[in-house]
Design a protein around this motif. Structure first.
Motif, PDB file in Angstrom:
ATOM      1  N   THR A 137       0.657   3.885  -3.008  1.00 20.86           N
ATOM      2  CA  THR A 137       0.301   5.281  -2.742  1.00 20.86           C
ATOM      3  C   THR A 137       1.358   6.215  -3.322  1.00 20.86           C
ATOM      4  O   THR A 137       1.034   7.229  -3.949  1.00 20.86           O
ATOM      5  CB  THR A 137       0.170   5.514  -1.224  1.00 20.86           C
ATOM      6  OG1 THR A 137      -0.752   4.578  -0.704  1.00 20.86           O
ATOM      7  CG2 THR A 137      -0.319   6.913  -0.927  1.00 20.86           C
ATOM      8  N   TYR A 180       2.867   9.252   8.533  1.00 19.73           N
ATOM      9  CA  TYR A 180       3.062   8.133   7.595  1.00 19.73           C
ATOM     10  C   TYR A 180       1.741   7.406   7.342  1.00 19.73           C
ATOM     11  O   TYR A 180       1.381   7.117   6.193  1.00 19.73           O
ATOM     12  CB  TYR A 180       4.101   7.172   8.172  1.00 19.73           C
ATOM     13  CG  TYR A 180       4.163   5.844   7.473  1.00 19.73           C
ATOM     14  CD1 TYR A 180       4.825   5.708   6.253  1.00 19.73           C
ATOM     15  CD2 TYR A 180       3.544   4.722   8.021  1.00 19.73           C
ATOM     16  CE1 TYR A 180       4.862   4.480   5.609  1.00 19.73           C
ATOM     17  CE2 TYR A 180       3.579   3.505   7.377  1.00 19.73           C
ATOM     18  CZ  TYR A 180       4.237   3.390   6.174  1.00 19.73           C
ATOM     19  OH  TYR A 180       4.272   2.178   5.529  1.00 19.73           O
ATOM     20  N   LYS A 181       1.012   7.133   8.408  1.00 21.63           N
ATOM     21  CA  LYS A 181      -0.246   6.388   8.247  1.00 21.63           C
ATOM     22  C   LYS A 181      -1.234   7.165   7.387  1.00 21.63           C
ATOM     23  O   LYS A 181      -1.891   6.599   6.514  1.00 21.63           O
ATOM     24  CB  LYS A 181      -0.861   6.086   9.620  1.00 21.63           C
ATOM     25  CG  LYS A 181      -0.156   4.967  10.337  1.00 21.63           C
ATOM     26  CD  LYS A 181      -0.731   4.722  11.702  1.00 21.63           C
ATOM     27  CE  LYS A 181       0.019   3.574  12.367  1.00 21.63           C
ATOM     28  NZ  LYS A 181      -0.330   3.422  13.785  1.00 21.63           N
ATOM     29  N   ASN A 182      -1.343   8.461   7.659  1.00 20.50           N
ATOM     30  CA  ASN A 182      -2.285   9.255   6.875  1.00 20.50           C
ATOM     31  C   ASN A 182      -1.871   9.349   5.411  1.00 20.50           C
ATOM     32  O   ASN A 182      -2.708   9.318   4.518  1.00 20.50           O
ATOM     33  CB  ASN A 182      -2.425  10.658   7.481  1.00 20.50           C
ATOM     34  CG  ASN A 182      -3.439  10.671   8.606  1.00 20.50           C
ATOM     35  OD1 ASN A 182      -4.630  10.666   8.380  1.00 20.50           O
ATOM     36  ND2 ASN A 182      -2.950  10.620   9.835  1.00 20.50           N
ATOM     37  N   ALA A 183      -0.568   9.456   5.188  1.00 22.27           N
ATOM     38  CA  ALA A 183      -0.099   9.614   3.810  1.00 22.27           C
ATOM     39  C   ALA A 183      -0.174   8.308   3.034  1.00 22.27           C
ATOM     40  O   ALA A 183      -0.621   8.288   1.888  1.00 22.27           O
ATOM     41  CB  ALA A 183       1.334  10.139   3.809  1.00 22.27           C
ATOM     42  N   PHE A 184       0.259   7.218   3.663  1.00 24.83           N
ATOM     43  CA  PHE A 184       0.450   5.992   2.889  1.00 24.83           C
ATOM     44  C   PHE A 184      -0.560   4.886   3.162  1.00 24.83           C
ATOM     45  O   PHE A 184      -0.708   3.985   2.358  1.00 24.83           O
ATOM     46  CB  PHE A 184       1.859   5.451   3.115  1.00 24.83           C
ATOM     47  CG  PHE A 184       2.918   6.343   2.533  1.00 24.83           C
ATOM     48  CD1 PHE A 184       3.098   6.417   1.171  1.00 24.83           C
ATOM     49  CD2 PHE A 184       3.714   7.125   3.339  1.00 24.83           C
ATOM     50  CE1 PHE A 184       4.051   7.239   0.613  1.00 24.83           C
ATOM     51  CE2 PHE A 184       4.669   7.969   2.811  1.00 24.83           C
ATOM     52  CZ  PHE A 184       4.833   8.027   1.435  1.00 24.83           C
ATOM     53  N   LEU A 185      -1.238   4.929   4.288  1.00 27.02           N
ATOM     54  CA  LEU A 185      -2.213   3.869   4.552  1.00 27.02           C
ATOM     55  C   LEU A 185      -3.640   4.350   4.321  1.00 27.02           C
ATOM     56  O   LEU A 185      -4.504   3.577   3.950  1.00 27.02           O
ATOM     57  CB  LEU A 185      -2.064   3.339   5.985  1.00 27.02           C
ATOM     58  CG  LEU A 185      -0.699   2.762   6.346  1.00 27.02           C
ATOM     59  CD1 LEU A 185      -0.725   2.156   7.747  1.00 27.02           C
ATOM     60  CD2 LEU A 185      -0.265   1.695   5.345  1.00 27.02           C
ATOM     61  N   TYR A 186      -3.881   5.646   4.581  1.00 24.81           N
ATOM     62  CA  TYR A 186      -5.241   6.142   4.429  1.00 24.81           C
ATOM     63  C   TYR A 186      -5.416   6.984   3.172  1.00 24.81           C
ATOM     64  O   TYR A 186      -6.508   7.511   2.937  1.00 24.81           O
ATOM     65  CB  TYR A 186      -5.651   6.998   5.639  1.00 24.81           C
ATOM     66  CG  TYR A 186      -5.322   6.419   6.986  1.00 24.81           C
ATOM     67  CD1 TYR A 186      -5.300   5.037   7.188  1.00 24.81           C
ATOM     68  CD2 TYR A 186      -5.040   7.231   8.076  1.00 24.81           C
ATOM     69  CE1 TYR A 186      -4.988   4.503   8.429  1.00 24.81           C
ATOM     70  CE2 TYR A 186      -4.738   6.710   9.320  1.00 24.81           C
ATOM     71  CZ  TYR A 186      -4.700   5.349   9.487  1.00 24.81           C
ATOM     72  OH  TYR A 186      -4.400   4.830  10.713  1.00 24.81           O
ATOM     73  N   ALA A 187      -4.345   7.139   2.392  1.00 21.54           N
ATOM     74  CA  ALA A 187      -4.391   7.942   1.155  1.00 21.54           C
ATOM     75  C   ALA A 187      -4.956   9.333   1.409  1.00 21.54           C
ATOM     76  O   ALA A 187      -5.705   9.863   0.607  1.00 21.54           O
ATOM     77  CB  ALA A 187      -5.211   7.210   0.082  1.00 21.54           C
ATOM     78  N   ASP A 188      -4.610   9.913   2.537  1.00 24.97           N
ATOM     79  CA  ASP A 188      -5.091  11.250   2.888  1.00 24.97           C
ATOM     80  C   ASP A 188      -3.887  12.196   2.875  1.00 24.97           C
ATOM     81  O   ASP A 188      -3.438  12.698   3.923  1.00 24.97           O
ATOM     82  CB  ASP A 188      -5.762  11.210   4.268  1.00 24.97           C
ATOM     83  CG  ASP A 188      -6.658  12.412   4.500  1.00 24.97           C
ATOM     84  OD1 ASP A 188      -6.575  13.368   3.710  1.00 24.97           O
ATOM     85  OD2 ASP A 188      -7.437  12.389   5.476  1.00 24.97           O
ATOM     86  N   ALA A 189      -3.381  12.459   1.681  1.00 31.96           N
ATOM     87  CA  ALA A 189      -2.126  13.197   1.540  1.00 31.96           C
ATOM     88  C   ALA A 189      -2.246  14.627   2.065  1.00 31.96           C
ATOM     89  O   ALA A 189      -1.299  15.158   2.651  1.00 31.96           O
ATOM     90  CB  ALA A 189      -1.692  13.200   0.078  1.00 31.96           C
ATOM     91  N   LEU A 232       0.830  -1.211   0.000  1.00 35.40           N
ATOM     92  CA  LEU A 232       0.000   0.000   0.000  1.00 35.40           C
ATOM     93  C   LEU A 232       0.867   1.266   0.000  1.00 35.40           C
ATOM     94  O   LEU A 232       0.562   2.248  -0.691  1.00 35.40           O
ATOM     95  CB  LEU A 232      -0.945  -0.008   1.203  1.00 35.40           C
ATOM     96  CG  LEU A 232      -1.951   1.139   1.253  1.00 35.40           C
ATOM     97  CD1 LEU A 232      -2.786   1.209  -0.008  1.00 35.40           C
ATOM     98  CD2 LEU A 232      -2.861   1.017   2.469  1.00 35.40           C
ATOM     99  N   LEU A 284      -7.312   5.583  -4.242  1.00 33.65           N
ATOM    100  CA  LEU A 284      -6.198   6.218  -4.958  1.00 33.65           C
ATOM    101  C   LEU A 284      -6.525   6.469  -6.432  1.00 33.65           C
ATOM    102  O   LEU A 284      -5.693   7.016  -7.155  1.00 33.65           O
ATOM    103  CB  LEU A 284      -4.945   5.327  -4.872  1.00 33.65           C
ATOM    104  CG  LEU A 284      -4.342   5.155  -3.488  1.00 33.65           C
ATOM    105  CD1 LEU A 284      -3.331   4.015  -3.474  1.00 33.65           C
ATOM    106  CD2 LEU A 284      -3.678   6.439  -3.031  1.00 33.65           C
TER     107      LEU A 284
END
Lengths: 460, 306
Positions: A101, B266-275, A97, A125
Motif C-alpha cells: 500500500t 492504520y487499518k483503513n490506510a494500509f489494510l483496506y486501501a482507503d487512504a 499489504l 490498489l
C-alpha cells in the motif's frame, strides 16, 4: 576552502567533473571497436547492453526452505541473464499489504510485487500490470493448472500475475502425540465427530497440550473450509456472475452450523488452547512444532515450516485429508500466492522474463524443493511431486478445490475479512452467540458492499 | 573634495539604516530553516491529508466526516477506547511517576544508578515494551500466568488466563504496558521540579512542627502544580495517539475490544486501501489533539512571558 587549494584548482576539478558527467550521460552510446581507428566514415554507434535491476518484493525469501530455493533460482537466472540483476526487497509475511500500500500510494511500486494478501489487494490498489497478452503470446495459459491461474485473473478475465504456489488446507497431526494417547496414527479423523473425539483424547491441559489448533487472531478465512463443507449455503459470499450481485451467506444456517462446530471445540469440548483468539499463524505453527497442539490445518507449506521451526519434528507428523461433517471428499478453497509485475515498472519485458522463470519455467524445481503446491501441469507430473507423501494429499484435495471469487475479485475483501474477524472472535470467546455474531457480520458486509450485495437470510 | 565629503556623509547616514535592516532580517533568517522544515514536514502533509479527506469517489464532499461520526461503528468504539486508554494511562503514569520521583528525591544509596534504571522503559521504542508485555501476558507461555499459578491464584487444572484473548482484559493489558513505558517520562519531569523546590521551605516547616504529610501537602504539591500540568498534557498527547503498543500487543482485538483511533487509521490506510477515509480519521485525531496541544503551548508561552 582547504589550504593549498586555489580557486583555479576548483575550477579545473569542476570542469573535469562536468566532463565526466557528460561522458557518463553518453555512456549508453559508445562507438564500437572499429571506431577507435581513424576512419573517413563516421563510425556506427551501437547501444551498449544496459544492466537492468529489478526490484523483487517478496516474503518468500525469508522462509525456510523456500527462501533458499528461491535465492538459488535467482542466482541461476542472473547467470543466464547477465544484463538483469535482481534486487531483493524482503518484507515479512504480515507486512506485505502495508508495504505494498505504501509503495502504491507513493508511486514507487517494485518491478515484481508480492500478492500475499490475494489478488484483491492488487486490484484495490491498481498495482499490477495486465499481462494477459504476454501470457497468450508465449502460450502459457494452458500450461498452468486452471484453478491456480484463476487466482491471478480479475472479474474481466485479465491475467494480472502468475501463481508461484498453490494449495488447500489439510490436517497435519503429530504421530508421537497419537501414539502417546493410544490412538492409531494411521487412522486420522475423517469426520467432524471423529475430530472432536480424537482432539479430546489428545488434550491434556496440565501438560499444556491441546488436541486442535485454530486461527483466532488472523487467517480466520480458514473458517471458510468448515463452512464450505457444511451444506450448499456454507459460504461467506456468493457471486452471481450475470447480475454482479454478491449474496451474503455468512449467516446462513450452513455457515452458522460450521462456526458453531468450531466454537464448540473451544468452549464446550475445550480442545483448543484457551488463548485461541491470540493465535495467529506463527503462534499456531510454534504451538504445533513445540508440542502444545496436536492437530492443525494448513497448506502444503506447513510441513517445511514446522521442520524449520523445530528440526526434531521430522518424521513425527503426518498429513491427512481435511475432515468433513460426514467424511466425504472435502470441497475447499484453493489459496494461491500470485506474483505480479508492478504497474509502473520501467522494465516490463525483463520483469515478465523473471516472473516467468520463477513461476513457470522453474516451477517443478521450486515446488519439489520447497514443498509447496505446484501451479503448472508439468510440475504435477514430476515424480518428485506426484510421489511426495505430503504433496500427494494436497494434490488429491485440489481436484475438488475452488477459487473463491471474493478473495480474487472483490476489492473490499480485506475490509470484509476484518469485519468478520471480531464477530468470529466474539463467538469464539463466548461474548456473543454464534447466530448473533454471524448476523452482525452479515450486516457489516451489507453496509460495506451496499447495492452490490444482498442478504439472503434475515439479520435479526 | 566636496563630492567625497557628500559621499562619506551619505555612507555614514546609510550605515545605521543597514544595521537596522539587518537587525530586522537576521531573526527571520535564523528561524527560516525551521519554518521551511515545518512547512515541508508538517503543514504540507496535513494540508494534503485534509484535501484527501474531502475526496469521495472523485468529488468533493464532507461525506467521510459524516461517515466517521455517524455511520462507522468502529470509529465510535475506537474513540471511546482511546479516551479510556489515555485517561487511565495518564492517571497511572502520573501516580507512579510522582511516587518514584519522591522516592528518588531522597538520599538513597546508588541514587544515580537507580534513576537511570527507572528511565530504561522510556528509552525503548514503544514497539519493544509492546513485544515484551505481549509475551508476559501470553496465555500459554506468559510469565504473569506462571506467577499467578505459583502463588496459588489458580489451580493446575484451571485453564490459564488469556489476558490478550478476552474482551474484558485486552485493553487493560495494553494500558498496563503503556503505563510501564510512560511513567519514567513523568518521573523525570517531576523529579526536576522537586529538585527546584527551595529546601529552606522544608527546613522552616520542620522547625514549625509540620509532619511529612503537611510538608508534602503545603509545600511539595503546590510547587509541583505547574510542572504537573505540563507533564499531564504531554502524557495525554502521547497516550492519545499511541499506536505501537496496542498494535503489537492486540492489533485492536479481540473483537475490537482494544481498538483505538490510531490502529483504526492504520487499518483503513494500509489494510483496506482507503487512504481518504484514513486521512479523515487522521484529521479528526489531530483536531482532538489540538485541545491539549493548545493548552500546552499556552502554558509554555505564559512561562516565556513570566
Amino acid at each position: 576552502m582547504p589550504k593549498g587549494v586555489t580557486r583555479r584548482d576548483l575550477l579545473k576539478t569542476g570542469a573535469a567533473a562536468a566532463a565526466g558527467a557528460a561522458v557518463a550521460a553518453g555512456a549508453a552510446l559508445v562507438p564500437n571497436a572499429a571506431s577507435a581507428a581513424p576512419s573517413p566514415r563516421r563510425a556506427p554507434y551501437v547501444r551498449r547492453q544496459e544492466t537492468v535491476t529489478l526490484r523483487f518484493m517478496t516474503h518468500n525469501t525469508l522462509e525456510k526452505p523456500a527462501g533458499d530455493v528461491l535465492k538459488e533460482m535467482i542466482a541461476e537466472f542472473e547467470a543466464e541473464n547477465p544484463n538483469i540483476k535482481i534486487q531483493l526487497d524482503e518484507v515479512p509475511n504480515a507486512d506485505v499489504l502495508t508495504k505494498l500500500t505504501a509503495y502504491a500510494e507513493g508511486n514507487d511500486l517494485p518491478d515484481i510485487i508480492d500478492g500475499q494478501f490475494g489478488l484483491s489487494s492488487f486490484i484495490s490498489l491498481n498495482a499490477a500490470l495486465d499481462i494477459t497478452d504476454r501470457i497468450d503470446a508465449e502460450g502459457l495459459r494452458d500450461s498452468f493448472i486452471p484453478v491456480a491461474l484463476q487466482a491471478a485473473m480479475d472479474s474481466e478475465g485479465r491475467i494480472l500475475g502468475m501463481p508461484l504456489y498453490t494449495g488447500t488446507d489439510a490436517l497435519y497431526y503429530r504421530i508421537d502425540h497419537f501414539e502417546e494417547a493410544g490412538l492409531d496414527p494411521n487412522s486420522p479423523p475423517r469426520t467432524w465427530d471423529e475430530l472432536v473425539e480424537v482432539a479430546k483424547a489428545l488434550t491434556n491441559p496440565r501438560a499444556g497440550r491441546y488436541g486442535f489448533g485454530m486461527y483466532g487472531k488472523t487467517h480466520t478465512q480458514r473458517v471458510i473450509h468448515f463452512m464450505q463443507n457444511n451444506g450448499p449455503d456454507g459460504e461467506m459470499l456468493r457471486l452471481d456472475r450475470e447480475s454482479g450481485i454478491w449474496t451474503i451467506l455468512c449467516n446462513s444456517p450452513d455457515s452458522i452450523g460450521a462456526v458453531q462446530y468450531l466454537v464448540d471445540l473451544a468452549l464446550v469440548h475445550k480442545v483448543v488452547p484457551p488463548n485461541v483468539v491470540e493465535m495467529d499463524y506463527p503462534a499456531n505453527v510454534s504451538a504445533f512444532a513445540g508440542g502444545n497442539i496436536s492437530m492443525l490445518t494448513t497448506g502444503p507449506w506447513g510441513a517445511q515450516t514446522f521442520i524449520g521451526t523445530n528440526p526434531e519434528l521430522e518424521g513425527k507428523f503426518a498429513v491427512a485429508i481435511h475432515p468433513t461433517p460426514d467424511g466425504s471428499t472435502p470441497k475447499l478453497r484453493q489459496g494461491s500466492l500470485v506474483y505480479a509485475i508492478g504497474r509502473t515498472t520501467k522494465y516490463p519485458d525483463e520483469a515478465f522474463k523473471f516472473l516467468k522463470w520463477i513461476a513457470h519455467d522453474r516451477q517443478s524445481y521450486f515446488a519439489a524443493k520447497a514443498g509447496y503446491g505446484p501451479t503448472t501441469k508439468a510440475a504435477l507430473e514430476d515424480p518428485a511431486i506426484a510421489e511426495d507423501p505430503f504433496l500427494s494429499v494436497f494434490l488429491e484435495q485440489s481436484l475438488t478445490a475452488v477459487v473463491e471469487p471474493y478473495e480474487v475479485e472483490l476489492p473490499e475483501w480485506n475490509r470484509i475479512k476484518d469485519l468478520f474477524d471480531p464477530e468470529w472472535q466474539a463467538a469464539l470467546i463466548g461474548d456473543k452467540d454464534v447466530t448473533t455474531a454471524m448476523n452482525t457480520a452479515a450486516q457489516h458486509f451489507k453496509d460495506v458492499l451496499g447495492d452490490r450485495a444482498e442478504l439472503k437470510y434475515p439479520v435479526s | 573634495m566636496s563630492t567625497t565629503t557628500t559621499q562619506s556623509v551619505a555612507a555614514t547616514a546609510q550605515a545605521p539604516a543597514r544595521r537596522r535592516t539587518k537587525a530586522r532580517i537576521h531573526p527571520f533568517l535564523f528561524v527560516l530553516p525551521s519554518v521551511v522544515m515545518l512547512v515541508l514536514l508538517l503543514v504540507l502533509p496535513i494540508g494534503q491529508a485534509f484535501i484527501d479527506s474531502l475526496r469521495v469517489d472523485g468529488s468533493w464532499s464532507f461525506d467521510n466526516y459524516v461517515r466517521a461520526i455517524r455511520r462507522d461503528h468502529l470509529a465510535r468504539i475506537a474513540i471511546k477506547h482511546t479516551f479510556i486508554f489515555a485517561a487511565v494511562s495518564v492517571a497511572g503514569q502520573y501516580l507512579i511517576g510522582f511516587a518514584v520521583a519522591l522516592l528518588l528525591n531522597e538520599r538513597l544509596p546508588a541514587r544515580g544508578l537507580i534513576r537511570v534504571l527507572f528511565i530504561v522503559p522510556w528509552m525503548f521504542p514503544a514497539v519493544v515494551p509492546g513485544i515484551v508485555w505481549r509475551w508476559m501476558f501470553d496465555g500459554l507461555y506468559g510469565v504473569i500466568n506462571e506467577v499467578l499459578y505459583r502463588i496459588g491464584y489458580y489451580a493446575e487444572t484451571d485453564p490459564p488466563i488469556a489476558w490478550l484473548g478476552q474482551t474484558s482484559t485486552a485493553l487493560p493489558a495494553t494500558i498496563v504496558a503503556n503505563i510501564w513505558r510512560g511513567f519514567p517520562f513523568i518521573m523525570v519531569l517531576l523529579l526536576a521540579g522537586l529538585q527546584a523546590v527551595n529546601s529552606e521551605l522544608y527546613e522552616a516547616a520542620a522547625v514549625d512542627g509540620a509532619n511529612v504529610w503537611r510538608r508534602f501537602w503545603d509545600i511539595t504539591l503546590p510547587a509541583m502544580l505547574g510542572i504537573s500540568y505540563v507533564a499531564l498534557l504531554l502524557a495525554w498527547i502521547g497516550s492519545f495517539m499511541n499506536f505501537a503498543i496496542v498494535q503489537v500487543m492486540t492489533a485492536g482485538g479481540p473483537a475490537n475490544s482494544s481498538e483505538v483511533f490510531a490502529t483504526l487509521i492504520y487499518k483503513n490506510a494500509f489494510l483496506y486501501a482507503d487512504a481518504n477515509y484514513a486521512a479523515t480519521l487522521g484529521i479528526i485525531l489531530l483536531a482532538l489533539l489540538m485541545i491539549p496541544g493548545a493548552l500546552y503551548v499556552r502554558s509554555t508561552l505564559n512561562k516565556g512571558h513570566a
